[in-house]
Design an enzyme around this catalytic site. Sequence first.
Site, short mmCIF file in Angstrom:
data_model
loop_
_atom_site.label_atom_id
_atom_site.label_comp_id
_atom_site.label_asym_id
_atom_site.label_seq_id
_atom_site.Cartn_x
_atom_site.Cartn_y
_atom_site.Cartn_z
N ASP A 106 -4.33 6.97 -9.52
CA ASP A 106 -4.45 6.17 -8.47
C ASP A 106 -4.18 6.89 -6.78
O ASP A 106 -3.28 6.40 -5.77
CB ASP A 106 -3.54 5.04 -8.42
N TYR A 161 -9.67 16.38 -11.56
CA TYR A 161 -9.79 15.13 -13.23
C TYR A 161 -11.20 16.44 -13.79
O TYR A 161 -11.58 15.86 -15.22
CB TYR A 161 -9.87 14.31 -13.16
N CYS A 187 11.96 -16.63 18.65
CA CYS A 187 12.40 -15.46 18.26
C CYS A 187 13.99 -15.96 17.74
O CYS A 187 15.04 -16.30 18.01
CB CYS A 187 12.95 -14.35 18.86
N LYS A 227 -7.49 -0.49 -18.07
CA LYS A 227 -6.48 -0.50 -16.73
C LYS A 227 -5.32 -1.16 -17.32
O LYS A 227 -5.37 -2.40 -18.08
CB LYS A 227 -7.27 -1.96 -15.82
N CYS A 248 8.00 -11.33 19.15
CA CYS A 248 8.67 -11.58 20.43
C CYS A 248 8.11 -11.00 21.43
O CYS A 248 8.50 -9.98 21.65
CB CYS A 248 9.89 -11.23 20.06
N GLU A 298 -6.73 10.11 -20.52
CA GLU A 298 -5.74 11.46 -19.20
C GLU A 298 -5.59 10.18 -18.85
O GLU A 298 -6.01 8.97 -19.09
CB GLU A 298 -7.26 12.18 -18.61
N CYS A 311 16.41 -13.54 19.65
CA CYS A 311 17.76 -13.76 20.74
C CYS A 311 16.39 -15.08 21.55
O CYS A 311 16.92 -15.21 22.45
CB CYS A 311 16.36 -12.52 21.83
N LYS A 335 -5.22 7.79 -15.45
CA LYS A 335 -5.81 7.49 -14.76
C LYS A 335 -5.17 7.52 -12.96
O LYS A 335 -4.19 6.97 -12.84
CB LYS A 335 -6.62 6.03 -14.74
N CYS A 365 14.99 -8.32 23.77
CA CYS A 365 15.50 -8.47 22.20
C CYS A 365 16.43 -7.28 21.48
O CYS A 365 16.05 -6.45 21.50
CB CYS A 365 13.83 -8.83 21.25
P1 AMP Z 1 -12.56 2.99 -9.76
O1 AMP Z 1 -13.22 3.66 -8.72
O2 AMP Z 1 -12.03 1.50 -10.30
O3 AMP Z 1 -14.18 2.68 -10.49
O4 AMP Z 1 -12.71 4.13 -10.80
C1 AMP Z 1 -13.00 5.19 -10.72
C2 AMP Z 1 -12.07 6.10 -10.36
O5 AMP Z 1 -11.12 6.96 -10.80
C3 AMP Z 1 -13.20 8.19 -9.86
O6 AMP Z 1 -14.18 8.05 -8.86
C4 AMP Z 1 -11.69 8.40 -9.66
O7 AMP Z 1 -11.85 8.77 -8.23
C5 AMP Z 1 -10.78 8.17 -10.25
N1 AMP Z 1 -10.12 8.90 -11.36
C6 AMP Z 1 -8.62 8.59 -11.59
N2 AMP Z 1 -8.28 9.54 -12.70
C7 AMP Z 1 -9.73 9.48 -13.55
C8 AMP Z 1 -9.67 10.75 -14.71
N3 AMP Z 1 -8.53 11.23 -15.15
N4 AMP Z 1 -10.58 11.10 -14.55
C9 AMP Z 1 -12.07 10.15 -14.02
N5 AMP Z 1 -11.81 9.65 -13.03
C10 AMP Z 1 -10.61 9.21 -12.72
ZN ZN Z 2 13.57 -11.51 19.89
#
Ligand code: AMP
Ligand code: ZN
Length: 664
Positions: free
Chosen positions: A116, A221, A401, A307, A417, A112, A404, A114, A422
Amino acid sequence: MSSRARHAELAAAIEAHNYRYYVLDDPTVSDAEFDRLMLELLAIENEHPELVTGDSPTQRVGGKARASVTKVRREHRMMSLDNAYSADDLEEFHKRVVSGLRESDIPEFVIEPKLDGASIEVIFDGGKLVQATTRGDGVTGEDITTNVRTIRGVPSRIRYQKKLTLRGEVLIYRKDLDALNADRLTAGLEPFANPRNAAAGAVRMLDPREVSARPLRAIFYQVVEGSELHKAQSESLAWLAELGLPTHRREVVKLWDGVMAAIAAIDHARTTYPFETDGAVVKVNPYRQQHGLGETSKFPKWAIAYKFQAERAATTVRGIIVQVGRTGVLTPVAMMDPVQLAGTTVTRATLHNADQIRLLDVHVGDRVVVQKAGEIIPQVVGVEQRARAKGSPHFYMPEACPECGTHVMSDGASTRCPNRLCPAQVCGRILYYASRQAMAIDHLGESLAQQLVSQGLVHDVADLYDLNAAHIAALERMGDKSAENVILAIASSRQRTLDRLLCGLGIPQIGQVAAKQLAEEAITLEAVLGWSESEAREKVSGIFGFGPKMVESVIEFLKNEGERNVIEKLLVRGVGRPQPRHAVATEGPLVGKSFCVTGVLSRKREEVHALLRAAGATIHDSVKKETSYLVAGDKTGKSKLDQAKKYGVTVIDEVQMNGLVGSS
Ligand code: AMP
Ligand code: ZN
C-alpha cells in the site's frame, strides 16, 4: 592507503550496510558506527571533490531540486489491478482464467501481499539506475529519478548490465512512520494519516533533499523488460532478490484450492509485516500463461487484488475535546470508551475539523465506528444515528479558544485561535524550537514546556535563555540533576548555526531545507533583522525554489512586531552562530582564480558557487579589477559586461566554466 582506495572501500561498505538495513532488515552495525563511516567518507570527499561521483552514498541525501515536473512517456503501459472483495469474486476470476487458457493448460498461481504505497517504474541500464517514474496515467508518468536515488534500499549499482525495467511500490514502514509522525507532532506539524499518503506525497516532491529526509523504501513486484530471462513471475522475483533488489514474499500454488489458504495466511500474518498491507494479489505465475490471457484496457486478465476488510471497530463517544496546535489550528478529538483496533487499545480518534463534524453529525454519547485502515491516528468514519439517545446535543466548534478564550477565526474548514500569546501556541512553538530538526534541545519535552508556560516563566523561545536551574528545579517532577541537564542543553543550543535557528522560529512554509537556504543567504540573524522589506523581498525571492507563497510568508514574518521582538531578544542573548560559508578548497584546478557569476544559469547560483569553490576558486559578488572570469548566464546585465570590459576580465558562459572546472 590512498584516499581513492579508502573512498572506494568506504563507499562499498556503506552500500553493503544500506542493503543489510533496508533490504534484509538485518543490520550488522550500530547507527553510530554507520554514521562514523559516512562522516569519514564525507571528509574524504571534502578534501578530494573529484572523488564525488553520482553513485557515491553521500549523494543519496539528494541533489538539486527540480524546478518543475517533467513528464515521461513509457514504453510499456502501467496498468491497474482488478479487485475482488469476496471468495465469490475470486472464484469468478478463476473461471475466467481457466476458460482463457487452452484446455490442456493447468494454471499455476503466485500469491503476494498487496503493498500500500505509490507505484513507480524504475529502469536500470548498464548496471545503473537511469530512470524512475510515477504511474501517472499509465502511459505517461512523472520523472522522479533523483528522488528514487535517495531511497537507500534501492541499489545504485547492480551487476546485471542489460536494460531492466521494474515495477514496484514506494512505501514507508510502520515503525518509520511512527517516528516521523512523532517528530512532526513535536514540530507542531500535522501527522500523516497513513503511510501511503506520506510515501505518495514524498515521492513526487520537487526537492530530493526533502525526499531523502523521509524514510522511504521501495519494493519491486514485477519485471517488465528483463522478464524474458525467466519463465515465471516467481522466478523473476527470486532473481531480483539475488541482484540485491528489495522484493516481497510470494507463495506459488499449483492448485486453486491453495489460493484461499495462501490469502488467509497473508491476512493472518500482515500485522507482523513491517509495512501496511491492504490485500493480497493473486497472479497467474508462468509468463506463457500470462501472455495467453492478455489484458483489458485497464488491467491484466492474469491478476486480481483481493482486498482485506479495513480494520474497524465500534465504540461510544464520551466527550469531544478541542486541541490547539502551534499555529493556532483547533482540532476536535473524540474521547471514546477504550476499544481494540488493529492490535492496539484506542481511546481517541480525530474528527479533523468543523466540516468533518458536520458531515458525520457526531453527538456526544453516539455509537461510532472508528477505523485505522493504515491510518496511524484512528478516525471516526461513521455514526450510528439510529442508536442515538433522544435530545443529545449537537457538537459545535467553540467560538472561543479553549486554551486562552480568544474569539476564534475560521478560514475554510479550519478554525484558528488568532492569539499569538495563547499558551497552547507558545508551548507548541517552544517544542518546535527545541525539536530535533531545529535547535535540538534535549530534555525539553511536553510536560516541561507546559509548566514553563503556565508558570509564566517563558513567553517566547528567547525566554528559555533566561532560565536558571533553580527555576526548573522548583517545577513538578524536576530534580536538581535534571534541572541542570535542561539548563545545559538550552545553553549549548546557543551554538547552533543560523539555519537551525531560522527553522526553529517556525516561519510558516519554511521547513528545514528552506531555512538552510535562507541562512546561507543571510549568514547572520543580525542581517535578517536589518533587511528592509524591499531588501528582504529581493534576497528571498532570489533563492532557488522559493515560490511567491514562501516569499510572502518570510516577509510577513519579518514584518510582524512580535516576531521581530523575539529575534531581537535572541540576538541579545547571543543565540545562533553565523552560517558557515562554504569552505574554500586549497587544491583544485581553479586555485588562485576568482569568479563573478551573473545571469540565469542552468542550476542555482549557490550551487555554481559551491562548485567553483570546490575547485579552489574564490567568488566575487561584483566584477573587480582582480576578478579572473565573469560567468555570464542568460539575461546578464549590461553593467556587469561593461565592468568586465573596463577591467579586462574574461567573459565566459556556463559551458566554458564547466570546462574550466573539469565537469559537465
Ligand atoms: P489499484 O491502485 O488499487 O488499482 O492497484 C494496483 C496497484 O497495486 C498497482 O499499480 C501497484 O502499484 C499496486 N501493487 C501493490 N502490490 C502489488 C503486487 N504485489 N503486485 C502488483 N501490484 C501491486
Ligand atoms: Zn488560544
